[in-house]
Design a protein around this motif. Sequence first.
Motif, PDB file in Angstrom:
ATOM      1  N   GLY A   1       0.766  -1.251   0.000  1.00 57.71           N
ATOM      2  CA  GLY A   1       0.000   0.000   0.000  1.00 57.71           C
ATOM      3  C   GLY A   1       0.788   1.286   0.000  1.00 57.71           C
ATOM      4  O   GLY A   1       0.249   2.328   0.364  1.00 57.71           O
ATOM      5  N   GLN A   2       2.058   1.228  -0.392  1.00 66.47           N
ATOM      6  CA  GLN A   2       2.843   2.460  -0.491  1.00 66.47           C
ATOM      7  C   GLN A   2       3.985   2.195  -1.460  1.00 66.47           C
ATOM      8  O   GLN A   2       4.404   1.061  -1.645  1.00 66.47           O
ATOM      9  N   PRO A   3       4.478   3.263  -2.101  1.00 69.21           N
ATOM     10  CA  PRO A   3       5.607   3.058  -3.021  1.00 69.21           C
ATOM     11  C   PRO A   3       6.845   2.651  -2.220  1.00 69.21           C
ATOM     12  O   PRO A   3       6.975   3.015  -1.040  1.00 69.21           O
ATOM     13  N   HIS A   4       7.716   1.899  -2.839  1.00 70.27           N
ATOM     14  CA  HIS A   4       8.931   1.486  -2.149  1.00 70.27           C
ATOM     15  C   HIS A   4       9.904   2.662  -2.094  1.00 70.27           C
ATOM     16  O   HIS A   4      10.094   3.379  -3.069  1.00 70.27           O
ATOM     17  N   ALA A   5      10.541   2.858  -0.940  1.00 66.66           N
ATOM     18  CA  ALA A   5      11.395   4.031  -0.753  1.00 66.66           C
ATOM     19  C   ALA A   5      12.787   3.863  -1.352  1.00 66.66           C
ATOM     20  O   ALA A   5      13.487   4.833  -1.577  1.00 66.66           O
ATOM     21  N   CYS A   6      13.220   2.627  -1.578  1.00 66.50           N
ATOM     22  CA  CYS A   6      14.566   2.442  -2.136  1.00 66.50           C
ATOM     23  C   CYS A   6      14.588   1.208  -3.038  1.00 66.50           C
ATOM     24  O   CYS A   6      15.258   0.225  -2.725  1.00 66.50           O
ATOM     25  N   PRO A   7      13.842   1.274  -4.124  1.00 70.72           N
ATOM     26  CA  PRO A   7      13.760   0.109  -5.011  1.00 70.72           C
ATOM     27  C   PRO A   7      15.129  -0.311  -5.549  1.00 70.72           C
ATOM     28  O   PRO A   7      15.316  -1.480  -5.907  1.00 70.72           O
ATOM     29  N   GLU A   8      16.081   0.623  -5.551  1.00 73.25           N
ATOM     30  CA  GLU A   8      17.410   0.293  -6.088  1.00 73.25           C
ATOM     31  C   GLU A   8      18.133  -0.743  -5.225  1.00 73.25           C
ATOM     32  O   GLU A   8      19.096  -1.361  -5.670  1.00 73.25           O
ATOM     33  N   LEU A   9      17.656  -0.937  -4.010  1.00 71.60           N
ATOM     34  CA  LEU A   9      18.307  -1.931  -3.138  1.00 71.60           C
ATOM     35  C   LEU A   9      17.684  -3.332  -3.248  1.00 71.60           C
ATOM     36  O   LEU A   9      18.204  -4.290  -2.673  1.00 71.60           O
ATOM     37  N   LEU A  10      16.565  -3.434  -3.941  1.00 70.44           N
ATOM     38  CA  LEU A  10      15.859  -4.722  -3.967  1.00 70.44           C
ATOM     39  C   LEU A  10      16.700  -5.819  -4.616  1.00 70.44           C
ATOM     40  O   LEU A  10      16.630  -6.982  -4.201  1.00 70.44           O
ATOM     41  N   ASP A  11      17.465  -5.449  -5.621  1.00 69.55           N
ATOM     42  CA  ASP A  11      18.290  -6.471  -6.258  1.00 69.55           C
ATOM     43  C   ASP A  11      19.428  -6.922  -5.355  1.00 69.55           C
ATOM     44  O   ASP A  11      19.754  -8.104  -5.291  1.00 69.55           O
ATOM     45  N   GLU A  12      20.005  -5.956  -4.660  1.00 70.34           N
ATOM     46  CA  GLU A  12      21.133  -6.312  -3.801  1.00 70.34           C
ATOM     47  C   GLU A  12      20.702  -7.137  -2.587  1.00 70.34           C
ATOM     48  O   GLU A  12      21.435  -8.015  -2.124  1.00 70.34           O
ATOM     49  N   ALA A  13      19.496  -6.829  -2.070  1.00 71.52           N
ATOM     50  CA  ALA A  13      19.041  -7.518  -0.854  1.00 71.52           C
ATOM     51  C   ALA A  13      19.013  -9.025  -1.084  1.00 71.52           C
ATOM     52  O   ALA A  13      18.512  -9.501  -2.102  1.00 71.52           O
ATOM     53  N   VAL A  14      19.558  -9.760  -0.131  1.00 72.89           N
ATOM     54  CA  VAL A  14      19.606 -11.222  -0.246  1.00 72.89           C
ATOM     55  C   VAL A  14      18.481 -11.813   0.604  1.00 72.89           C
ATOM     56  O   VAL A  14      18.326 -11.455   1.780  1.00 72.89           O
ATOM     57  N   TYR A  15      17.711 -12.701  -0.011  1.00 66.92           N
ATOM     58  CA  TYR A  15      16.614 -13.349   0.706  1.00 66.92           C
ATOM     59  C   TYR A  15      17.213 -14.345   1.700  1.00 66.92           C
ATOM     60  O   TYR A  15      17.904 -15.297   1.319  1.00 66.92           O
ATOM     61  N   GLY A  16      16.920 -14.115   2.964  1.00 72.29           N
ATOM     62  CA  GLY A  16      17.652 -14.816   4.019  1.00 72.29           C
ATOM     63  C   GLY A  16      17.153 -16.193   4.392  1.00 72.29           C
ATOM     64  O   GLY A  16      16.901 -16.447   5.565  1.00 72.29           O
ATOM     65  N   LEU A  17      17.064 -17.070   3.434  1.00 71.46           N
ATOM     66  CA  LEU A  17      16.727 -18.458   3.729  1.00 71.46           C
ATOM     67  C   LEU A  17      18.004 -19.271   3.537  1.00 71.46           C
ATOM     68  O   LEU A  17      18.352 -19.667   2.420  1.00 71.46           O
TER      69      LEU A  17
END
Lengths: 342, 342, 342, 342
Positions: free
Chosen positions: B114-130
């Motif tokens: 329900g809101q725009p993402h504040a730092c979409p440029e980090l989504l690729d770098e973020a590692v899914y922690g499983l």
Amino acid sequence: MLHVGIVGGTGYTGSELLRLLLGHPGVAVSAVTSRAERGMAVCDLFPSLRGRLSLSFVEPTLEGLAGCDLVFFATPNGTAMKMVPDLLAAGTRVIDLAADFRLKDPASWERWYGQPHACPELLDEAVYGLPEFNRDRIRAARLVANPGCYPTAVTLGLVPLLEAGVIDPDWIVADVKSGVSGAGRKAELGLLMAEVGESFKAYGTGGHRHAPEIMQNLALFADRSVNLTFVPHLVPMVRGIQATLYARLTRADRQPHALFASRYAQEPFVDVMPRGSHPETRSVRGVNLCRIAVNEQPGGVVIVQSVIDNLVKGAAGQALQNMNLMFGLDETAGLISLPLSP
Amino acid sequence: MLHVGIVGGTGYTGSELLRLLLGHPGVAVSAVTSRAERGMAVCDLFPSLRGRLSLSFVEPTLEGLAGCDLVFFATPNGTAMKMVPDLLAAGTRVIDLAADFRLKDPASWERWYGQPHACPELLDEAVYGLPEFNRDRIRAARLVANPGCYPTAVTLGLVPLLEAGVIDPDWIVADVKSGVSGAGRKAELGLLMAEVGESFKAYGTGGHRHAPEIMQNLALFADRSVNLTFVPHLVPMVRGIQATLYARLTRADRQPHALFASRYAQEPFVDVMPRGSHPETRSVRGVNLCRIAVNEQPGGVVIVQSVIDNLVKGAAGQALQNMNLMFGLDETAGLISLPLSP
Amino acid sequence: MLHVGIVGGTGYTGSELLRLLLGHPGVAVSAVTSRAERGMAVCDLFPSLRGRLSLSFVEPTLEGLAGCDLVFFATPNGTAMKMVPDLLAAGTRVIDLAADFRLKDPASWERWYGQPHACPELLDEAVYGLPEFNRDRIRAARLVANPGCYPTAVTLGLVPLLEAGVIDPDWIVADVKSGVSGAGRKAELGLLMAEVGESFKAYGTGGHRHAPEIMQNLALFADRSVNLTFVPHLVPMVRGIQATLYARLTRADRQPHALFASRYAQEPFVDVMPRGSHPETRSVRGVNLCRIAVNEQPGGVVIVQSVIDNLVKGAAGQALQNMNLMFGLDETAGLISLPLSP
Amino acid sequence: MLHVGIVGGTGYTGSELLRLLLGHPGVAVSAVTSRAERGMAVCDLFPSLRGRLSLSFVEPTLEGLAGCDLVFFATPNGTAMKMVPDLLAAGTRVIDLAADFRLKDPASWERWYGQPHACPELLDEAVYGLPEFNRDRIRAARLVANPGCYPTAVTLGLVPLLEAGVIDPDWIVADVKSGVSGAGRKAELGLLMAEVGESFKAYGTGGHRHAPEIMQNLALFADRSVNLTFVPHLVPMVRGIQATLYARLTRADRQPHALFASRYAQEPFVDVMPRGSHPETRSVRGVNLCRIAVNEQPGGVVIVQSVIDNLVKGAAGQALQNMNLMFGLDETAGLISLPLSP
């Protein structure tokens, strides 16, 4: 490395002992016995232990247990007393988590437990395993009688007042409430979730086995007999005991809260909370701790709330604390985890 | 000694992080923040931590947090993304336990949260922690998106089948059940014990925020889109998630149980139980563990049961596991206690 | 006034029958039997009935029961079949709340219940007591097989879709959850509150006795065999069943919700809720009612939620509904109280 | 047909009133008010009432309510007192289920409820609605103050002893335990299931609003002031109150149990159980009944257990009982259903 055995490993006290012992850095569990489940892998009965224990249940025999430095009895009342003399003779020390060695008077034992005591000659030697009051004697003991869950909560919540002589011993009320695991792992209708879930009741108003144990404790510290009205209740939850204790103050010059704060200041496993507190059982879930609150109401009434986890400070945790004392280990070894809350 | 901070320390995820971090031998908690409770002693809010932590809640500021090696965000969704860029720039690594960095597609994030993402440029770098699927990337990550509780249980329970290509990805059913702590520590009528106690219901049949996260995971391993029907339910208990997963086998030559046993053989925090097992949520209560059972029914149907503690392997425990990986510590440090059962 | 007897009055089904029958304006309870509790006042076993019933348990005998217009069997499976032929011969009608007359195929019965059927010749005559589908046949029946609790919830939740031919019968998933009273009043370890409280699990993934009963129902209405994957779960609560049913739509031109609304429009004991609803088990607590919600998810998946009180619409209430039909009473007599919520 | 209105219909007391009134043969519910939910169908808030009630919530106005024969206030404390004078003036009788008219002393009211009383002139006229002690005055009352849940359980459990003058009024202990619905339907953190589930605690040791109400009752019957120590506790269940009451006998010649049996012999809604009983809260679940057990312990201590359903005999059911008396109906009309147990 201390080698320990557990006799009667299929109940909640037994499985809780295993949970705690497997986290203790200086102990190896050598044997877990069960006549009924002999040969079964312990982890098949208690899947929560999978991957951490490879033992199977074995028959309880003197030969199998005498090699242990210490044997815990997590058996029904009346079982330990039949094996303990031989184990002691073999040089193995014992902590009994049942009631066999808690009452000093064999006649009282027989009245409450329905059978003659098998080794009354050991009752004097047995040390009542409440470290907050018996620490030095526990260190030297061959045989420790681990206190009951209700007696632990009630005794810790009353003794500072009795020792200081500030309450009227002629009438003290202990209204105590326990989760259902306190009744043990027994196939009884009265313990079904469909019977006790979403309901609340008292039981044992006609007299409960833990009452004489508590009164024996209280008399010791009051240095006279104490008239305690003790009523246990069953709470629709699994773990936890809460005791609300009521007494009348006989001296206005001593602050009840200060008596507790001072008495337990150095105790690692008793937490005296600030005035106005209401300890929740979940605040001690899974840990060897008694939390106490001390409040007053008009008319000179002191109200003590005391909460423990019935399976830890009320059973297996206290047994580890006693073990640590008996074998010169750090008293808190294996007992420093934090409560699970929520 | 690793210095860590917790932003948003007043919820269940925050208090669980504290419980686990206080038991970790190589970590010091430097700061716990809360705007609302600023100045209050953490132990006054969480009496279960009394005697083990002397911190008070502080305002979350960049200055206060940038000195930490690692900051955990245990905040509502949409909070971390506003502070993370500055923290990373200051050289502080981050594990976000909320949803801000879980979805790779910012449009999908905006639709569900329900809101725009504040730092979409980090989504690729973020590692899914499983860790079971991303261990090496987590080791090197500056920013870890800690998985949701439902996605952890469902992903661990389906990926071995999808990787092996033995189930039909056109229709998989995930019927998942959660204890009420999964909804967080929020004053909402729908979470009152008088509303949810002694009752059971589904919710979110119209779509739940965790569904796109799960489908993103599954598509990655199936190498195609997966049609998952996901229905969450609310169980009248505090902790635990159980997922029952249903799929149809497309290949008769591969044993589903063997696929799981092999895939997770070296995993310290996944336990594949014997055929015929029915894992209980209490068997993982308080610990960082997923227990899985794999059974089949006629008609080529595979049924996977997956249980976790939503606050541990589903949140704070997994975050510690990720922290251990990120900082080169033993992956199991601080995570070896045993489940509380009963 | 209708005179009825109850054989096997010490279980939850028996006590629930008593609760409902004592509130029925046209019925007198003549006898309640129990071999084990013979001679005990019924109210001593069930204090909730104190002051409303003066009967004591009697031995079950043909003489004692044949005077009744109707006998309910609330006995373990395999008991009714030994007495029913004689009762019918004596002119007494029977409603069996156990499984003895539910399956039409005696071989299937023997396979699932572990003993040969004692009167297979009655299986054809026995009418399956689901009034929503069998009302006219129940009216004329001498012998009614009262449906199981799971089969009631699942059948009511699937038949409108199967009758209309709008779902794929090759794979339907029924993920069902039950409170612990569904397991009966039996002294078993696995039913203790300390075992099932504050925990959740599936059971019976390898096959449950109610599955063949459900499949028999579904096949009848689909007019072909149906492949149902059925997995029951145990919820830490006392009463209530929730079934979440998953199927794939084969026709886009029929609205699933409308099919239910139309099918059950005249039914006094089925409530089809608005789209988007999530019925809670407490919303039917204590009453003879099935609440149903029908929702859809992408990919042509229909999700039906069906909730009943396992002891009422899933057992004793449905038996009263059948009794009312058999004896020409108002179908809702004695069944109009409101749910207890919260 | 009696026409009644309910002011404040969104709480548990309001919904319970509706449940009971809809089952009463001589009453029609004309209006249910709620400012917050105005315009919403009552059944949308309380799905358990679906199909049985077509009203929507309306704004509470004098015009809308004055047409009723009787108005129930199920509002927060302090609301009724603002509307009651006008309603009485308009000829409408009132039963207030909140505390506004329970205390006779307006100063005491202000102290405990934090605001001045809006119509102290009505406090004398208001009749305390405990039919077992006030039946005749209730019949004639325009305004009935419906007792609190704790005061009902405690007063019924102590008055026979005080009336007979057989206990020491200088110290009586009331240890009372309540399910969470007693706290009302309010969005508060402290009432979340994740906060109160699977845990137990006391609260209000510093003084609870129900204590002065109870002491007012007891003083009336003891004909002197009574020193009561009152401590409430929160039980992890939804419904039910259990009070354990402790007093010391001052006369050995009177049997406590006999006093209760005699005092309540004709009461339709008080059940004095046999000696040795332990009433469970579930034995009164959903019904207007107080079950009492009277036992003794050594030292001249009498222990009374008293259980009620806090929402029925502790609130809505007692209100119906009062309504029946006020309007000359059969006192038990609408109140004869049986407890839901299990």
